[in-house]
Enzyme design. Sequence first.
Site, PDB file in Angstrom:
ATOM      1  CB  THR A 132      40.557  37.438  33.864  1.00  0.00           C
ATOM      2  OG1 THR A 132      41.268  38.625  34.185  1.00  0.00           O
ATOM      3  CG2 THR A 132      41.118  36.791  32.631  1.00  0.00           C
ATOM      4  CG  ASP A 133      39.093  42.043  37.077  1.00  0.00           C
ATOM      5  OD1 ASP A 133      40.119  41.333  36.998  1.00  0.00           O
ATOM      6  OD2 ASP A 133      39.110  43.238  37.417  1.00  0.00           O
ATOM      7  CB  THR A 177      42.785  41.261  29.469  1.00  0.00           C
ATOM      8  OG1 THR A 177      42.414  41.991  30.610  1.00  0.00           O
ATOM      9  CG2 THR A 177      44.258  41.432  29.248  1.00  0.00           C
ATOM     10  CE  LYS A 183      42.002  37.823  37.817  1.00  0.00           C
ATOM     11  NZ  LYS A 183      41.728  39.074  37.093  1.00  0.00           N
TER      12      LYS A 183
END
Lengths: 436, 636
Positions: free
Chosen positions: A181-182, A105, A260
């Site tokens: 970010t995953d 992203t 996360k």
Amino acid sequence: MGDLSGYGGDALKSLKEAGAAIGDVLEAKTPWGEVTGTLVPRYLYGDGDHLVLKLRSGYNVGLRVSGLKGVRVVAKGEKPSFSPPAPPKPAKGLPRVLIIGTGGTIASRIDYRTGAVGPAITAAELYSLVPELSGIAQVHPEIMFDIFSENITPKHWSRLARRVAKAVKEGFDGVVVAHGTDTLGYTAAALSFALAGVPVPVVLVGAQRSSDRPSSDSSLNLIAAVSVAGTARFSGVYVAMHLGESDDKIAFHRGTRVRKNHTSRRDAFVSVDVPLAAVWGRSGLEYVSEGLPARGGAFRPRPRFDGRAALIKFYPSMPAGAIRAARRAGAKALVIEGTGLGHVSKELTKELAAFVKAGGLACMTSQCIEGRVNLNVYDTGRDLIHAGVLPLDDMLSETALAKAMWVIGTGASGARARELMSANVAGETTPRTFPS
Amino acid sequence: MGGEDGLLVGLEIHQQLACSTKLFCACPPAKSEEFPYHFERRLRPAQSETGRFDPAAVFEFAKGRSNMYFWNPESSCLVEADEEPPHPISKEALEASMLAAATIDSNLVDEVHVMRKIVIDGSNTGGFQRTAVVGLGGSFSIDGSRVGVQSVTLEEDAARILGEDAASRRFALDRMGVALVEVALEPVKGDPEFVGRVALHLGRALRSTGRVARGLGTIRQDLNVSLSGGAVVEVKGVQKLNLLPKVVEYEGKRQRALVQVAARLKESGVRRVRCRTGDVTAVFARTSSAALRRPLGVGGRVGCIAAEGLGGLLGWEPEPGMRLGKEIAEVARANSLGGVIHSDEFARQGVAESEASELRKEMRCGEGDGLVLVAGPQEVVERVIPLLMSRLEGAVKGVPAETRAATDAGETRYMRPRAGSQRMYPETDIPTIKVAEGLWKKVLDQMPEDWSTLVGRLKGKYSLSADLALKVYDSGDPEEFERLAHSLRLEPSFIASALVDLPVRLAREEVPERGYSPQVIVEALKAVDAGRVAKEAVPAILGVVGRRGVSVSEAIGELGLVALDETQVAATVDRIVGAEANLIQEKGEGAFSQLMGEAMRELRGKADGATVARVLRQRLDAALGKTSRAGGDQPS
């Protein structure tokens, strides 16, 4: 014949007949009048019945081909191409920071193939998007991969670790890794082991809201990451993301203690059971935790990973076959995310005993996320210890998986593997937990 | 007036839809008074699919302001905070927007594509507004003139501005995401009065769908104003319909003035306005000009732009109140800079002649050139000077394309450069929506009665005046009126007037709103219908309900209002007539109005005025020895 990417069926047929290509200005005759607009690509899963025109007002509209009385090309155009302004020149004398792009992203734009946000911007373009960087560091952008973070594998971790190690030799003052970010937490943990003792800051950074939007968190995260990578007095592997909803403070998390915890919020990343490593504000570092390693020192990277490890979340009624399946698939190490203090059913305990007996490394973490496992409190736990399952204290499950892949990647097995797995290599376990 | 010189006005109406949720999340479209949470954001210009940046976006970013957002869970969630992707589009809103499009004869598109329109002034947390075309083309007629529809779009409303200063803007998130339908019309001739009528018609047509929100702030007009062949100026945010003609008139005058400035430049052979700049702080070290002393006193600088050929044109007023100098000042003010002085106002602003001549020497220019002084903090001066330069250079072209804001006085003020065409790109988080035949038919089944037909019917069927029939329509609930007209045995015109005129009157008398809610009015009408009170008592009852917060029944009690029957009325009238025998003797028929006044003082609200008059007339006639005209009561 021009490019008609994404179009199929009747739409493709009628566009071919009209000799149209993406970017051409078309006039479509509808039963109620002419519609003129630029032909834009059709997204991957769009049907073959509509063509999409971008009107002069900027809007896209879809028109059903079967309802049209004709389509003609009014003017030939060019397929929209990406031509960003040239990036600014960094000032001399500033710290040198390597920015490694991996996709995700923080480096994304619109993907017309699917109509979704996809990785497209190069790291150099990223740099042109955030001109502030030129006042902070001499930035050397470099793209290593262009993939979604869910497609990152231990092979990518190895390549990243080697590149960072090389950067240290090349004299870079710090390294920033832009990452989706995953799986950012997994990569941060993996690099923490592979680069244990790294003499410069290595900062992984991402964005929760796509960088094509004016409100994206990507720029501020990147500014903070570059600033800390270039100038901080400490070293080690960290994750830099928003501390809260506001664009004011960026939290730095230790690479082995970060998770996360939200699907979309800017402050999705949290340090579990440990204080933040540091907090950055617009005027620089506002808080630095005690005990962070200083810059410099000898360093020997250990960048090899072996992907043959599995993370298995136990659930009520989980069949023993789940463990057997992992074994058959070639797993050399298992991280079991047990319930509570670290428990699984009786049936599974037996299966784990067989796995260990066959030379496998079986470890236990907890799906509670917070707190540490303890296999001495209940019979179930004692049975697991007897079965040879290794409790991992307060290590996070994702960190444990990355570590298991790293441990078997070093070639260690048996007692040596258990020893390495239990050792505190990069702050992945802590001896004490405090009330929050 | 407007129209003859080619003034064109494209109207855009933004009307909130009445839906149970917002357009892209499950939040109710409620207004909040308190905001327990807030966060701060900075927006950056986004790169378009071609890699370029929008000029309007860059302009807003260069101001370096941050945005504070205030929110309340009762009206917003993570979606408005741009902390969660949008949920699928509200089907209810989509249908309502399609119905609106069909009502004004616009053509529905086959596939709806939601776009992101870059809006970087902070009014959208994401930095863009989500918007989609549902209808294209079509037209309707007003007094014989065809008015073309450009497009009908479904979009989300922006955040509500609470306040701003040089450092930040403050917004409430309650309004953000509320579904709006925007109707953009083809340009019509810029006759202010005609533009007003077009807006009125369009508003009524949209209300006829029964699917639009009502009340203050639910409808907003934007205008695209241009002189034929000239650049288009976007005027944003005309909140009140009656301001529209004024804004059109003002903007027409302004643009004509700018064209005249350009013509004057052409006449004098100036094809390009060349500008030079310099720092002239030293010239004003001992100035007595207050406008310069203020910024200099806090360490500011004075920059100067010398614009070739603009001498005398900065202060020239080709139309009353319209000057190029004013335009420059507005651009500066939009950048939070107040201190701008031009050479045609040097004397008035306290710039000494010696300073002016030194300035001309310093800038190496003559009387034919215009000078603009820009005073303020150095970084602001440096940022603003290029903007003013490009505005001065644009003077040869006449009207520049820009975005302006409508003021409450019906004027317009510079906001920012006009956004480029690159400001729109696909909202990739929302899949495209195919307008299937079933949805089409469902919408067509809901097509409302044309509003003018409905008004005509109200007029004819209920003997309402044209004005009252329109008011009943505009009040937004003609169905309620028709229901009451059928169920109550009261005159329809009395019911209509109670529903639409009374609230206006009571509001003027500062009666709190609860006193004239539709439910309260209906309850009061029912009391009249049941014979409990006379119709004259209604305003007083509503006044008490509003001021004291009591029910209609309680208000009737408090006012001591008990409807009297005719015998009781006659008793009062007899007493008054008896007591005023001398007056009657003296004035004869002429005593009627005085006696009526006395009677009504005692009977107001307790008896119908017509009944009192009839009884009094009988008693007076009897007293004067005449035969009663009424057939009922005989004098005793």
